[in-house]
Design a protein around this motif. Sequence first.
Motif, short mmCIF file in Angstrom:
data_model
loop_
_atom_site.label_atom_id
_atom_site.label_comp_id
_atom_site.label_asym_id
_atom_site.label_seq_id
_atom_site.Cartn_x
_atom_site.Cartn_y
_atom_site.Cartn_z
N GLY A 67 -86.40 32.74 72.93
CA GLY A 67 -86.69 32.51 74.35
C GLY A 67 -86.09 33.59 75.22
N ILE A 68 -84.86 33.99 74.88
CA ILE A 68 -84.19 35.05 75.63
C ILE A 68 -84.88 36.39 75.38
CG2 ILE A 68 -82.02 36.35 75.82
CD1 ILE A 68 -80.55 33.71 75.34
N VAL A 69 -85.30 36.62 74.15
CA VAL A 69 -86.06 37.84 73.85
C VAL A 69 -87.30 37.92 74.73
CG1 VAL A 69 -87.39 39.07 72.07
CG2 VAL A 69 -85.25 37.94 71.46
N HIS A 70 -88.01 36.82 74.83
CA HIS A 70 -89.24 36.78 75.62
C HIS A 70 -88.97 37.11 77.09
CE1 HIS A 70 -93.13 35.28 77.09
NE2 HIS A 70 -92.46 34.61 77.99
N LEU A 71 -87.91 36.53 77.65
CA LEU A 71 -87.59 36.77 79.06
C LEU A 71 -87.17 38.23 79.30
CD1 LEU A 71 -85.65 33.50 79.90
CD2 LEU A 71 -87.80 34.23 80.92
N ALA A 72 -86.36 38.77 78.39
CA ALA A 72 -85.90 40.16 78.54
C ALA A 72 -87.09 41.12 78.46
CB ALA A 72 -84.87 40.49 77.48
N ARG A 73 -88.00 40.88 77.52
CA ARG A 73 -89.18 41.73 77.41
C ARG A 73 -90.09 41.58 78.62
NH1 ARG A 73 -87.11 45.31 74.17
NH2 ARG A 73 -86.81 44.62 72.01
N GLN A 74 -90.12 40.37 79.19
CA GLN A 74 -90.94 40.15 80.39
C GLN A 74 -90.40 40.96 81.56
OE1 GLN A 74 -91.47 36.02 81.34
NE2 GLN A 74 -92.82 36.41 83.06
N ILE A 75 -89.07 41.07 81.65
CA ILE A 75 -88.46 41.90 82.69
C ILE A 75 -88.87 43.36 82.50
CG2 ILE A 75 -86.26 42.85 83.49
CD1 ILE A 75 -85.06 40.07 83.07
N GLU A 76 -88.85 43.83 81.26
CA GLU A 76 -89.26 45.21 80.98
C GLU A 76 -90.71 45.44 81.39
OE1 GLU A 76 -87.83 47.22 77.29
OE2 GLU A 76 -87.35 45.17 76.70
N ARG A 77 -91.58 44.47 81.07
CA ARG A 77 -93.00 44.63 81.39
C ARG A 77 -93.26 44.56 82.89
NH1 ARG A 77 -93.44 41.18 76.85
NH2 ARG A 77 -93.74 39.38 78.23
N THR A 78 -92.39 43.90 83.63
CA THR A 78 -92.59 43.75 85.08
C THR A 78 -92.31 45.05 85.83
OG1 THR A 78 -92.00 41.42 84.91
CG2 THR A 78 -91.92 42.38 87.10
N ILE A 79 -91.47 45.91 85.26
CA ILE A 79 -91.17 47.19 85.90
C ILE A 79 -92.42 48.06 85.86
CG2 ILE A 79 -89.72 49.25 85.80
CD1 ILE A 79 -87.58 47.56 84.43
N PRO A 80 -92.91 48.51 87.00
CA PRO A 80 -94.17 49.28 87.01
C PRO A 80 -93.99 50.67 86.42
CG PRO A 80 -93.20 49.21 89.20
CD PRO A 80 -92.36 48.32 88.34
N GLY A 81 -95.11 51.28 86.10
CA GLY A 81 -95.09 52.63 85.54
C GLY A 81 -95.18 52.59 84.04
N GLN A 82 -95.85 53.56 83.45
CA GLN A 82 -96.03 53.59 82.00
C GLN A 82 -94.70 53.70 81.26
OE1 GLN A 82 -98.80 56.72 81.08
NE2 GLN A 82 -100.57 55.52 81.71
N ASP A 83 -93.74 54.39 81.84
CA ASP A 83 -92.44 54.55 81.19
C ASP A 83 -91.45 53.49 81.63
OD1 ASP A 83 -92.15 55.36 83.77
OD2 ASP A 83 -91.11 57.23 83.31
N GLY A 84 -91.91 52.51 82.45
CA GLY A 84 -91.01 51.44 82.90
C GLY A 84 -89.96 51.90 83.87
N THR A 85 -90.21 52.96 84.61
CA THR A 85 -89.22 53.44 85.58
C THR A 85 -89.87 53.59 86.95
OG1 THR A 85 -89.67 55.75 84.97
CG2 THR A 85 -87.88 54.64 83.82
N GLY A 86 -90.78 52.69 87.27
CA GLY A 86 -91.51 52.80 88.53
C GLY A 86 -90.73 52.27 89.72
N ASP A 87 -91.43 52.16 90.85
CA ASP A 87 -90.82 51.76 92.12
C ASP A 87 -90.66 50.25 92.19
OD1 ASP A 87 -89.91 51.57 94.67
OD2 ASP A 87 -91.82 52.01 95.63
#
Length: 254
Positions: free
Chosen positions: A208-228
Amino acid sequence: MNDELPEDDLEDSRAALAPTLEAAAAILPWVAKPRPLRFDEKLNQRWVAAACRLSIAWSERHGQTVDDTRPAIFALYGIALETADADCLHLGEALASASDLLEEGNPAPRLIAALTATIECLAEEGGLEHVLFAERARHFAQRLESSMAPSASGNQRSPVLDRLFVGEASERLERMHDALAALPPDAYALKLEADEIAQQAEHLELFGIVHLARQIERTIPGQDGTGDLDQPQLRQTMQDLLHQLETAIAAVDV
């Protein structure tokens, strides 16, 4: 023949019954008084709806082109995080872990039986406010965990490792909050810390924690996950996810 009792006998009967009647009168207001709600009414309604969705997905999992069981489990788990209730969180984590094993394919019959019994119970009326909810949540969480345990002398969960994980993950969460509060938000730091938490949680099978942490990563915009992340709505979404992750991590060491 006069069947009426003499006045003296009536008085004696009334006197003998008086304590019983007084006790009954004292109890009646408590009996009539409804049990206070433990959870917000709208939250419980969402729980009931999510449980019904999971029940339908589970019963139709073999007949649908796309199996909705995993999304339905994590939708329920998200509501469990909002309750901040230890029993509810324990059950949500057990369901999330079971979902991960389902994804691997060829689940054990014991796991299928445990999931079926759990999901059937969740679909009962009352939801979180069912008088036996806490007891049943503990029972089915333990049953799910037992069904997922290795049949051989495999490794059992270590309270020491759990506490170490919680301590380190809590420090990473603080850095994530600081990164989100920065101007502009430090998306790279958020992604890095979320990835570390996900990897550590995966080793401990805290899916469950893995899922939430990965969801945070996916929420960050940009292909490299370093968006605005400076957009107000996106920042609020990230704050909500961090709160859910914080609640889930805190529930590990209870």
